[in-house]
Design an enzyme around this catalytic site. Structure first.
Site, mmCIF file in Angstrom:
data_model
loop_
_atom_site.group_PDB
_atom_site.id
_atom_site.type_symbol
_atom_site.label_atom_id
_atom_site.label_comp_id
_atom_site.label_asym_id
_atom_site.label_seq_id
_atom_site.Cartn_x
_atom_site.Cartn_y
_atom_site.Cartn_z
ATOM 1 N N CYS B 86 31.400 62.579 115.873
ATOM 2 C CA CYS B 86 31.080 62.352 117.284
ATOM 3 C C CYS B 86 31.814 61.115 117.817
ATOM 4 C CB CYS B 86 29.568 62.259 117.437
ATOM 5 S SG CYS B 86 29.004 62.439 119.124
ATOM 6 N N HIS B 203 27.165 67.146 114.359
ATOM 7 C CA HIS B 203 26.596 66.147 113.437
ATOM 8 C C HIS B 203 26.109 66.758 112.132
ATOM 9 C CE1 HIS B 203 26.382 62.646 116.168
ATOM 10 N NE2 HIS B 203 26.283 63.547 117.123
ATOM 11 N N GLU B 205 25.454 65.131 109.464
ATOM 12 C CA GLU B 205 24.502 64.190 108.841
ATOM 13 C C GLU B 205 23.091 64.355 109.399
ATOM 14 O OE1 GLU B 205 26.095 63.649 111.460
ATOM 15 O OE2 GLU B 205 25.390 61.913 112.600
#
Lengths: 83, 237
Positions: B86, B203, B205
């Site tokens: 990002c 994302h 994560e």
């Protein structure tokens, strides 16, 4: 020893062909307000710089700052106006 | 595996990366402060999501000149594995480690929701744990995620198979409707020519535990772990 104070304005805008959704939205709003003759709006921003000119090549220093930082050459053009 | 997560002023996904590596994968992980220049011998460096420097000037444009970035660029140029997520992806294009730029979403809306992605290339340090052509679900949260690249650079990117992830629908079709930001060719994540630097807007994560709605992102990190262990084995042989 301090040098003389110079001023410059840097205008940064998206290159032609790069989508400017903000400009497009403003244009649409204008059209809805009855200003339909405004066919295109492109947005940008400007920076007013105050520079202590102490002998070094001020033009190339401004240029360096523009191409390295104030504008992203991949998507933006810039124009410098010195006062 | 030792992972370094860089914290910039305004980063807000640094803890997500940290938590995934430490608590889900049980691997070593350190926060690296942006003013430091020491990468602490990490095997993978993560430039996390967030709004470094309030997104002033352009997203990632100021963070890109943080002291640690000099070490990060050196690390990447010597083959170190680097992942920009990002805002981290935006930093990577700003500093030129990845081509193109990330501009305002074509909708001008900040988009925060799950997206489907097609994993296009599995022969990379970041995607080797995925089956080819898998459709995965990851969250996005960005206003400037519209990947822009044209001409020869785009052709090269596509020819080299350096697009690892593309926005798609649930069935894996690359449609206009499934593209949340207007990115060229539905591009969501790319690697550099040497394939050791990945930038992606979604994302992974934040998708590493069932309770978070998806575990599809975990394999990015498992891929890195596998790639690193291969390297270590090769080094010892």
């Amino acid at each position: 020893m301090t040098g003389s104070l110079k001023k410059a304005t840097v205008y940064v805008k998206l290159k032609d062909g790069v989508l400017d959704p903000e400009g497009k939205t403003i244009q649409k709003a204008l059209s809805q307000m009855g200003y339909s003759e405004f066919l295109s709006v492109r947005t940008g921003r400007f920076f007013e710089l105050e520079i202590e000119a102490n002998g070094s090549d001020i033009d190339s220093r401004i240029d360096e700052v523009c191409s390295k930082f104030l504008a992203n050459p991949v998507i933006e053009n810039y124009k410098v106006e010195k006062q | 595996m030792k992972v370094g997560v860089v914290t910039f002023p305004g980063s807000n996904c640094d803890y997500d990366s940290y938590a995934l590596v430490r608590h889900v994968m049980r691997e070593n992980v350190e926060f690296l402060w942006h003013k430091s220049t020491d990468l602490q011998s990490c095997d993978l460096i993560i430039l996390p999501g967030g709004f470094s420097y309030g997104d002033y000037l352009r997203s990632g444009a100021i963070a890109r000149f943080s002291p640690i970035m000099e070490s990060v660029i050196k690390f990447a140029n010597s083959g170190g594995l680097l992942l920009g997520i990002c805002n981290g992806f935006q930093m990577l294009t700003e500093c030129g480690l990845l081509p193109g730029a990330l501009i305002r979403n074509d909708s001008i809306r900040f988009r925060s929701h799950n997206v489907y992605l097609k994993v296009e290339e599995t022969s990379s340090a970041f995607t080797n744990a995925y089956a080819s052509e898998t459709v995965i679900k990851l969250p996005i949260a960005h206003g400037d995620g519209n990947y822009y690249i044209i001409g020869e650079e785009l052709r090269q990117l596509e020819d080299d198979g350096r697009v690892l992830f593309r926005y798609c629908d649930r069935e894996g079709n690359l449609t206009k409707e499934s593209n949340p930001n207007g990115s060229v060719n539905n591009i969501a994540g790319i690697v550099n020519m040497e394939r050791n630097v990945l930038g992606m807007m979604p994302h992974p994560e934040r998708a590493g535990e069932k309770i978070l709605g998806s575990v599809d992102g975990l394999k990015v990190f498992e891929s890195v772990k596998a790639a690193l262990s291969t390297l270590t084995t090769a080094g010892k042989a």
